[in-house]
Design an enzyme around this catalytic site. Structure first.
Site, PDB file in Angstrom:
ATOM      1  N   TYR A   6      -6.157  -1.727 -16.167  1.00 53.77           N
ATOM      2  CA  TYR A   6      -5.643  -1.982 -14.811  1.00 53.77           C
ATOM      3  C   TYR A   6      -4.529  -3.012 -14.871  1.00 53.77           C
ATOM      4  O   TYR A   6      -3.772  -3.036 -15.843  1.00 53.77           O
ATOM      5  CB  TYR A   6      -6.805  -2.337 -13.856  1.00 53.77           C
ATOM      6  CG  TYR A   6      -6.378  -1.948 -12.476  1.00 53.77           C
ATOM      7  CD1 TYR A   6      -6.146  -0.603 -12.157  1.00 53.77           C
ATOM      8  CD2 TYR A   6      -6.091  -2.897 -11.512  1.00 53.77           C
ATOM      9  CE1 TYR A   6      -5.648  -0.238 -10.924  1.00 53.77           C
ATOM     10  CE2 TYR A   6      -5.600  -2.530 -10.269  1.00 53.77           C
ATOM     11  CZ  TYR A   6      -5.378  -1.200  -9.990  1.00 53.77           C
ATOM     12  OH  TYR A   6      -4.868  -0.842  -8.775  1.00 53.77           O
ATOM     13  N   ARG A  60       4.068   2.019  -2.427  1.00 52.51           N
ATOM     14  CA  ARG A  60       4.106   0.559  -2.648  1.00 52.51           C
ATOM     15  C   ARG A  60       3.098   0.235  -3.741  1.00 52.51           C
ATOM     16  O   ARG A  60       2.016  -0.271  -3.496  1.00 52.51           O
ATOM     17  CB  ARG A  60       3.771  -0.180  -1.337  1.00 52.51           C
ATOM     18  CG  ARG A  60       4.276  -1.600  -1.261  1.00 52.51           C
ATOM     19  CD  ARG A  60       3.149  -2.585  -1.103  1.00 52.51           C
ATOM     20  NE  ARG A  60       2.224  -2.544  -2.217  1.00 52.51           N
ATOM     21  CZ  ARG A  60       0.945  -2.857  -2.157  1.00 52.51           C
ATOM     22  NH1 ARG A  60       0.400  -3.181  -1.020  1.00 52.51           N
ATOM     23  NH2 ARG A  60       0.160  -2.830  -3.222  1.00 52.51           N
ATOM     24  N   LYS A  84      -8.199   2.749 -11.018  1.00 51.28           N
ATOM     25  CA  LYS A  84      -9.231   2.237 -10.098  1.00 51.28           C
ATOM     26  C   LYS A  84     -10.539   2.981 -10.310  1.00 51.28           C
ATOM     27  O   LYS A  84     -11.614   2.384 -10.274  1.00 51.28           O
ATOM     28  CB  LYS A  84      -8.775   2.436  -8.644  1.00 51.28           C
ATOM     29  CG  LYS A  84      -7.736   1.423  -8.216  1.00 51.28           C
ATOM     30  CD  LYS A  84      -8.331   0.312  -7.374  1.00 51.28           C
ATOM     31  CE  LYS A  84      -7.560  -0.955  -7.574  1.00 51.28           C
ATOM     32  NZ  LYS A  84      -7.239  -1.743  -6.430  1.00 51.28           N
ATOM     33  N   GLU A 132      -4.969   3.595  -1.159  1.00 46.17           N
ATOM     34  CA  GLU A 132      -4.488   2.614  -2.135  1.00 46.17           C
ATOM     35  C   GLU A 132      -2.965   2.612  -2.193  1.00 46.17           C
ATOM     36  O   GLU A 132      -2.346   3.669  -2.302  1.00 46.17           O
ATOM     37  CB  GLU A 132      -5.053   3.052  -3.506  1.00 46.17           C
ATOM     38  CG  GLU A 132      -4.820   2.103  -4.620  1.00 46.17           C
ATOM     39  CD  GLU A 132      -5.655   0.833  -4.511  1.00 46.17           C
ATOM     40  OE1 GLU A 132      -6.838   0.914  -4.162  1.00 46.17           O
ATOM     41  OE2 GLU A 132      -5.083  -0.236  -4.775  1.00 46.17           O
ATOM     42  N   ASP A 133      -2.378   1.435  -2.086  1.00 45.24           N
ATOM     43  CA  ASP A 133      -0.942   1.247  -2.324  1.00 45.24           C
ATOM     44  C   ASP A 133      -0.041   2.128  -1.448  1.00 45.24           C
ATOM     45  O   ASP A 133       0.962   2.680  -1.926  1.00 45.24           O
ATOM     46  CB  ASP A 133      -0.619   1.411  -3.816  1.00 45.24           C
ATOM     47  CG  ASP A 133      -1.082   0.181  -4.615  1.00 45.24           C
ATOM     48  OD1 ASP A 133      -1.664  -0.741  -4.006  1.00 45.24           O
ATOM     49  OD2 ASP A 133      -0.855   0.143  -5.829  1.00 45.24           O
ATOM     50  N   ASN A 179       0.734  -9.343  -7.641  1.00 42.83           N
ATOM     51  CA  ASN A 179       0.719  -8.582  -8.883  1.00 42.83           C
ATOM     52  C   ASN A 179       2.047  -7.874  -9.086  1.00 42.83           C
ATOM     53  O   ASN A 179       2.722  -7.597  -8.107  1.00 42.83           O
ATOM     54  CB  ASN A 179      -0.356  -7.477  -8.786  1.00 42.83           C
ATOM     55  CG  ASN A 179      -1.738  -8.015  -9.018  1.00 42.83           C
ATOM     56  OD1 ASN A 179      -1.951  -8.788  -9.909  1.00 42.83           O
ATOM     57  ND2 ASN A 179      -2.667  -7.599  -8.183  1.00 42.83           N
TER      58      ASN A 179
HETATM   59  P1  NAD Z   1       3.855  -6.055   1.632  1.00 44.56           P
HETATM   60  O1  NAD Z   1       5.139  -5.504   1.131  1.00 44.56           O
HETATM   61  O2  NAD Z   1       3.141  -5.384   2.746  1.00 44.56           O
HETATM   62  O3  NAD Z   1       4.119  -7.584   2.122  1.00 44.56           O
HETATM   63  C1  NAD Z   1       4.893  -8.518   1.453  1.00 44.56           C
HETATM   64  C2  NAD Z   1       5.091  -9.700   2.393  1.00 44.56           C
HETATM   65  O4  NAD Z   1       5.665 -10.781   1.664  1.00 44.56           O
HETATM   66  C3  NAD Z   1       6.019  -9.444   3.570  1.00 44.56           C
HETATM   67  O5  NAD Z   1       5.507 -10.067   4.726  1.00 44.56           O
HETATM   68  C4  NAD Z   1       7.331 -10.149   3.161  1.00 44.56           C
HETATM   69  O6  NAD Z   1       8.078 -10.614   4.264  1.00 44.56           O
HETATM   70  C5  NAD Z   1       6.784 -11.297   2.366  1.00 44.56           C
HETATM   71  N1  NAD Z   1       7.732 -11.823   1.373  1.00 44.56           N
HETATM   72  C6  NAD Z   1       8.436 -11.145   0.452  1.00 44.56           C
HETATM   73  N2  NAD Z   1       9.198 -11.998  -0.264  1.00 44.56           N
HETATM   74  C7  NAD Z   1       8.961 -13.227   0.222  1.00 44.56           C
HETATM   75  C8  NAD Z   1       9.457 -14.510  -0.088  1.00 44.56           C
HETATM   76  N3  NAD Z   1      10.343 -14.703  -1.054  1.00 44.56           N
HETATM   77  N4  NAD Z   1       8.985 -15.555   0.625  1.00 44.56           N
HETATM   78  C9  NAD Z   1       8.085 -15.383   1.608  1.00 44.56           C
HETATM   79  N5  NAD Z   1       7.572 -14.189   1.956  1.00 44.56           N
HETATM   80  C10 NAD Z   1       8.017 -13.112   1.260  1.00 44.56           C
HETATM   81  O7  NAD Z   1       2.912  -6.173   0.392  1.00 44.56           O
HETATM   82  P2  NAD Z   1       1.313  -6.365   0.353  1.00 44.56           P
HETATM   83  O8  NAD Z   1       0.610  -5.065   0.372  1.00 44.56           O
HETATM   84  O9  NAD Z   1       0.912  -7.333   1.396  1.00 44.56           O
HETATM   85  O10 NAD Z   1       1.140  -6.968  -1.119  1.00 44.56           O
HETATM   86  C11 NAD Z   1       1.730  -8.209  -1.448  1.00 44.56           C
HETATM   87  C12 NAD Z   1       1.337  -8.600  -2.851  1.00 44.56           C
HETATM   88  O11 NAD Z   1      -0.067  -8.820  -2.903  1.00 44.56           O
HETATM   89  C13 NAD Z   1       1.664  -7.582  -3.935  1.00 44.56           C
HETATM   90  O12 NAD Z   1       2.244  -8.234  -5.040  1.00 44.56           O
HETATM   91  C14 NAD Z   1       0.335  -7.026  -4.324  1.00 44.56           C
HETATM   92  O13 NAD Z   1       0.299  -6.673  -5.692  1.00 44.56           O
HETATM   93  C15 NAD Z   1      -0.561  -8.207  -4.076  1.00 44.56           C
HETATM   94  N6  NAD Z   1      -1.953  -7.814  -3.887  1.00 44.56           N
HETATM   95  C16 NAD Z   1      -2.887  -8.485  -4.604  1.00 44.56           C
HETATM   96  C17 NAD Z   1      -4.205  -8.152  -4.486  1.00 44.56           C
HETATM   97  C18 NAD Z   1      -5.235  -8.940  -5.256  1.00 44.56           C
HETATM   98  O14 NAD Z   1      -4.909  -9.811  -5.990  1.00 44.56           O
HETATM   99  N7  NAD Z   1      -6.492  -8.716  -5.081  1.00 44.56           N
HETATM  100  C19 NAD Z   1      -4.575  -7.092  -3.678  1.00 44.56           C
HETATM  101  C20 NAD Z   1      -3.608  -6.410  -2.929  1.00 44.56           C
HETATM  102  C21 NAD Z   1      -2.299  -6.798  -3.045  1.00 44.56           C
END
Ligand code: NAD
Length: 539
Positions: free
Chosen positions: A96, A149, A167, A238-239, A400
């Site tokens: 993963y 995404r 997954k 997912e994603d 991530n």
């Molecule tokens: P998304 O695209 O829906 O949201 C991203 C957000 O970050 C937006 O609100 C954007 O405005 C903001 N953003 C982007 N660049 C920025 C910056 N420089 N400064 C401030 N804000 C900024 O994405 P998402 O689905 O919410 O996922 C976000 C991240 O979380 C991804 O990297 C994903 O891999 C990670 N994630 C981690 C886990 C986990 O660790 N368990 C689970 C799900 C998602």
């Protein structure tokens, strides 16, 4: 001998579900027509695992390790899963994140063997019929993505198939879901990734993405079809791109057995981590001020679940919202902004439009959660500020893959002078600093979804309300022991994952019964009932 099959000879060795390769005993070799087809030595499964691990450790790149493991999965499924279960901490980053991110990027180049199920707009009107091509009679868990995404990597189109495959391997290894019950699905409606559209090797539907009504109609056709074929199936979304993820979740959450892992799974794992962190910091969760960097599906999902948990702790909905603040790419979410999405509105407060640093100084948060997909945004200044404000600052960098993490373990422990209670979305190696070893807890959704899947298989619920994810979060927090908390860890060791999944499945099952969402009555021995459902790949 315990192996029931009509197959003989090479057919046995080529069946990934039953092959034990060099572990077939002399008697089995005689009975199954395998004499001469295997080298003389009969080895135990443990010996095979040792051989696999030696080979893996010899590979120079993580992607080569992934390819090796993927080929093992095709040859000998039991050995693949047993190897992963025994070496979870070492192999999770291969099957993963972060390796799976690279795997997805290179999916069209490294594609070798068919795994999973692909749907495209050309299947419209025929999805139910096409589902009959799937070789398994019973499917109980589907993971579906449209690849728009993928992690923090953007639109990877059909290459995103690495995610559902990965997954579901974790459902099996971590939750004991039987491999044949798992179906990875790529909802391939095209890609807007120009590089892929120009790539002759790209394997997906080579068109711009289908959007709007036709997209949702096709998805709806799939949902109806899969539930007709497999009525009790759990569907994990997912994603998906955030607005679509919300639209899909809002539409289906109370109608069918489904959840969105990026929103609800992430929320449960983050809430579980925050509950553990508050036991370390001594600041009760209900008295916390939490600032998020990023206001997408992951961050908002976490906040929505935290609101429910704060209400459960006695706060009003308004008070709960006041504890949670967001900074996105354009700054603090405040009422005067006109660019906010519907899911942001409950968290837009009456305040001046501040940037990230200004927001920290204004709010004095004790918990900082990064889900921005923007690497390096928890700078030295940010971490030092959090450490000035807090005796034990809670800092979660959840983005991530590793390159997108808001900070590294080395940065957070160095700049906070070792005081940070840190969790990450990506794995970090142990960090030695000033004579102390810091082990980063990974806030990985794998703590949550396998247990949810096991509960769904056991209880066959109609749907999964948010309460279920709250229960899963506190069951996770209850799995951590004092020695782990003393070491500053907010998540239990992943070597206990099967135990954790079973504990979560038990708690979730009880909640489903309490809410009247299952027709299965409470088994006299719930633990034994669920444990008996778990796949054990040992031979
Ligand atoms: P998304 O695209 O829906 O949201 C991203 C957000 O970050 C937006 O609100 C954007 O405005 C903001 N953003 C982007 N660049 C920025 C910056 N420089 N400064 C401030 N804000 C900024 O994405 P998402 O689905 O919410 O996922 C976000 C991240 O979380 C991804 O990297 C994903 O891999 C990670 N994630 C981690 C886990 C986990 O660790 N368990 C689970 C799900 C998602």
């Amino acid at each position: 001998m315990g192996l029931i099959t009509n197959k003989r000879g090479v057919e046995v060795l080529r069946d990934r579900k039953i092959s034990k390769s060099t572990s077939f005993t002399k008697e089995e070799r005689q009975e199954l027509g395998l004499r001469g087809l295997l080298p003389y030595s009969v080895g135990s499964q443990q010996k095979q695992i040792n051989r696999v691990m030696t080979n893996i450790r010899r590979k120079e790149s993580d992607i080569e390790k992934y390819i090796f493991l993927s080929a093992l999965q095709d040859r000998n499924e039991q050995l693949f899963y047993k190897t992963i279960m025994q070496n979870f901490a070492e192999l999770l980053p291969i099957i993963y994140t972060p390796t799976v991110g690279q795997v997805c990027k290179e999916f069209s180049q490294i594609y070798r063997n068919d795994k999973g199920f692909f749907l495209t707009p050309e299947d419209k009107g025929e999805i139910r019929q096409i589902l009959d091509n799937w070789p398994e009679k019973e499917v109980k868990v589907v993971v579906i993505t449209d690849g728009q995404r993928i992690l923090g990597l953007g639109d990877l189109g059909a290459n995103g198939m690495g995610i559902p495959i990965g997954k579901l391997s974790l459902y099996v290894a971590g939750g004991g879901i039987r491999p044949e019950f798992c179906m990875p699905i790529m909802f391939d409606v095209g890609t807007n990734n120009e590089a892929y559209l120009d790539d002759l090797l790209y394997l997906g539907y080579p068109h711009k993405r289908m959007v709007g009504e036709p997209y949702f109609e096709l998805l709806d056709e799939f949902i109806v079809a899969i539930r007709d074929k497999f009525p009790d199936v759990l569907i994990q979304f997912e994603d998906f791109l955030t607005p679509n993820a919300y639209e899909i979740l809002n539409k289906y959450q109370n109608q069918i057995l489904c959840f969105n892992d990026d929103i609800q799974g992430t929320a449960a794992v983050a809430l579980g981590g925050v509950l553990s962190a508050s036991r370390i910091s001594g600041i009760p969760f209900k008295d916390s001020t939490i600032l998020f960097l990023g206001a997408g599906s992951a961050a908002t999902g976490i906040a929505d679940l935290m609101v429910s948990a704060l209400i459960e702790e006695g706060l009003s909905e308004e008070e709960a919202h006041r504890r949670l603040w967001f900074v996105d790419i354009h700054g603090l979410l405040v009422k005067s902004r006109t660019d906010l999405l519907p899911h942001n509105l409950p968290y837009a407060h009456d305040a001046a439009p501040l940037n990230f640093i200004e927001a920290i100084k204004y709010l004095l948060p004790n918990i900082l959660i990064g889900a921005s997909g923007a690497g390096g945004t928890f700078t030295q200044e940010v971490i030092e500020l959090m450490s000035e404000i807090n005796h034990r600052p809670v800092i979660f960098a959840l983005s991530n893959p590793t390159s997108k993490s808001e900070c590294t373990a080395a940065e957070v422990y160095t700049y906070s002078n070792g005081t940070a209670i840190f969790a990450s979305g990506s794995p970090f190696a142990e960090f030695e600093w000033q004579g102390k070893t810091y082990t980063t807890a990974q806030g990985n959704n794998v703590y949550i979804f396998p247990g949810i899947g096991l509960a769904c298989i056991g209880m066959k619920p109609s749907h999964l309300p948010d309460d279920i994810f709250m229960v899963a979060a506190s069951a996770l927090a209850n799995c951590i022991d004092q020695s782990e908390l003393d070491a500053g860890r907010v998540y239990p060791n992943l070597t206990k994952l099967r135990f954790i999944s079973l504990e979560i499945a038990k708690a979730v099952s009880l909640k489903l019964i309490e809410l009247g969402l299952t027709k299965i009555s409470k088994p006299a021995d719930l633990h034994g009932y669920l444990e008996a459902l778990m796949y054990n790949p040992e031979y």
